[in-house]
Write an enzyme that holds these catalytic residues in place. Structure first.
Site, PDB file in Angstrom:
ATOM      1  N   ASP A  71       0.769  -1.149   0.022  1.00 22.91           N
ATOM      2  CA  ASP A  71      -0.094  -0.022   0.071  1.00 22.91           C
ATOM      3  C   ASP A  71       0.992   1.122   0.056  1.00 22.91           C
ATOM      4  OD1 ASP A  71      -2.028   1.678   0.061  1.00 22.91           O
ATOM      5  OD2 ASP A  71      -2.847   1.095   2.073  1.00 22.91           O
ATOM      6  N   ILE A  72       1.061   1.681  -1.146  1.00 23.07           N
ATOM      7  CA  ILE A  72       2.164   2.749  -1.435  1.00 23.07           C
ATOM      8  C   ILE A  72       1.626   4.069  -1.916  1.00 23.07           C
ATOM      9  CG2 ILE A  72       4.010   1.092  -1.525  1.00 23.07           C
ATOM     10  CD1 ILE A  72       4.163   1.682  -4.633  1.00 23.07           C
ATOM     11  N   LYS A  73       0.564   3.939  -2.659  1.00 24.47           N
ATOM     12  CA  LYS A  73      -0.122   4.684  -3.408  1.00 24.47           C
ATOM     13  C   LYS A  73       0.667   5.998  -4.087  1.00 24.47           C
ATOM     14  CE  LYS A  73      -4.140   5.030  -0.113  1.00 24.47           C
ATOM     15  NZ  LYS A  73      -3.580   3.902   0.803  1.00 24.47           N
ATOM     16  N   ARG A  74       1.635   5.413  -4.847  1.00 25.12           N
ATOM     17  CA  ARG A  74       2.536   5.904  -5.759  1.00 25.12           C
ATOM     18  C   ARG A  74       1.890   6.346  -7.093  1.00 25.12           C
ATOM     19  NH1 ARG A  74       4.711   5.859  -1.245  1.00 25.12           N
ATOM     20  NH2 ARG A  74       6.853   5.303  -0.989  1.00 25.12           N
ATOM     21  N   THR A  80      -0.639  -0.039  -4.666  1.00 23.08           N
ATOM     22  CA  THR A  80      -1.731   0.532  -4.827  1.00 23.08           C
ATOM     23  C   THR A  80      -1.113   2.040  -5.550  1.00 23.08           C
ATOM     24  OG1 THR A  80      -1.294   1.561  -2.520  1.00 23.08           O
ATOM     25  CG2 THR A  80      -2.810  -0.115  -2.822  1.00 23.08           C
TER      26      THR A  80
END
Length: 307
Positions: free
Chosen positions: A103-106, A140
């Site tokens: 879950d890094i939302k890059r 993510t």
């Protein structure tokens, strides 16, 4: 990788991903004390406590669920030592046979997004050698820089047979400030959903795409619409439990085959020992057993709603 995730979901009969999002106040005192005695009240001590906490949790739930989702910010706050704990956690989960969703939302402009994709899902070339970085199975991705930010992830996924989950309609209360705004009369989250479905056609597994979507359990009516827009997209559903989502809200996220979605719970599982319904049954030393019980309860709640 999407086919492997689906196989694991079928095997465990649990469309559940456990969010490994540790905070120090979730960790029982006996673990903190041991880590601080060894390394002091330092980032290294905190990272050691997190690692030992995660390891016990994973040992307790790895046979029950198909996947875990470590949220990198919870590790980054402790600097390099925290990232070491993140890396050790990812590697240990994979050793235990779990699918790892980073879950890094890059998401950034092309070259930067390509570096993020390489670091988390791909391999970096150093001279004549290549090395995997964090080596998660999925990541993510924030789509709000457009295709420039997403296509590098898709390219790496194609090379490595890995996947992504693109933020479409997130579970937080203020998500509507931007995501619900109309674009030519259509909510922005629907525009993004259609784009995710389009990207997904480029990279298909057997029945579902390697390009998934994030849609919050707190918005079931929107989820129902997005399920129709993205019929072959796997949906990662956050917001269950602590954020208010219930099993009865989840049926709309699944397809008629009983697949198509995987539901996340983080503190509702990993900090279950602190919740009223488990506190009387499990001591702080039995925190991992409490997490296992919470997974079983969640599995029953979800399956009763979708089967």
């Amino acid at each position: 990788m999407i086919d492997q995730l689906i196989d694991r979901i079928k095997k465990t009969e649990a469309p559940i991903v456990v969010g490994l999002d540790p905070m120090l106040d979730y960790i029982p005192e006996h673990i903190l004390k041991k880590a601080f005695d060894e390394y002091g009240e330092t980032p290294k001590g905190a990272a050691e406590a997190i690692w030992q906490y995660n390891k016990a949790l994973v040992d307790a739930i790895c046979d029950l669920v198909p996947a875990v989702k470590p949220q990198i910010a919870m590790y980054e706050q402790f600097g390099i030592e925290g990232l070491v704990a993140f890396d050790k956690t990812v590697k240990y989960c994979r050793q235990k046979g779990l699918i790892v969703i980073g879950d890094i939302k890059r998401g950034d402009i092309g070259s930067t997004s390509a570096a993020y994709a390489t670091g988390h899902l791909g391999k970096v070339q150093i001279g004549s050698h290549s090395y995997a970085g964090f080596d998660e199975d999925f990541a993510t991705v924030n789509p709000y820089l457009g295709s420039d930010g997403v296509k590098p992830f898709i390219d790496v996924c194609r090379q490595e047979k890995k996947g992504i989950f693109v933020l479409v309609k997130t579970s937080n209360p203020s998500s509507g400030e931007f995501q619900d705004r109309p674009v030519d009369g259509t909510p922005l989250y629907e525009v993004v959903g259609r784009k995710v479905a389009e990207w997904g056609e480029e990279l298909m597994g057997s029945t579902y795409s390697y390009v998934g979507a994030v849609v919050g359990a707190t918005y079931p009516e929107m989820g129902k619409v997005l399920r129709k827009i993205m019929p072959r997209t796997y949906i990662l559903v956050p917001g269950y439990g602590a954020q208010g989502g219930k099993g009865k809200d989840l049926a709309v996220f699944f397809n008629k085959d009983g697949l198509g979605a995987i539901v996340n719970s983080s503190r509702g599982i990993i900090a279950a020992w602190k919740k009223d319904e488990y506190r009387d049954r499990f001591s702080p030393e039995a925190f991992a057993d409490a997490a296992r019980a919470a997974v079983l309860d969640m599995k029953e709640d979800i399956n009763s709603a979708i089967l």
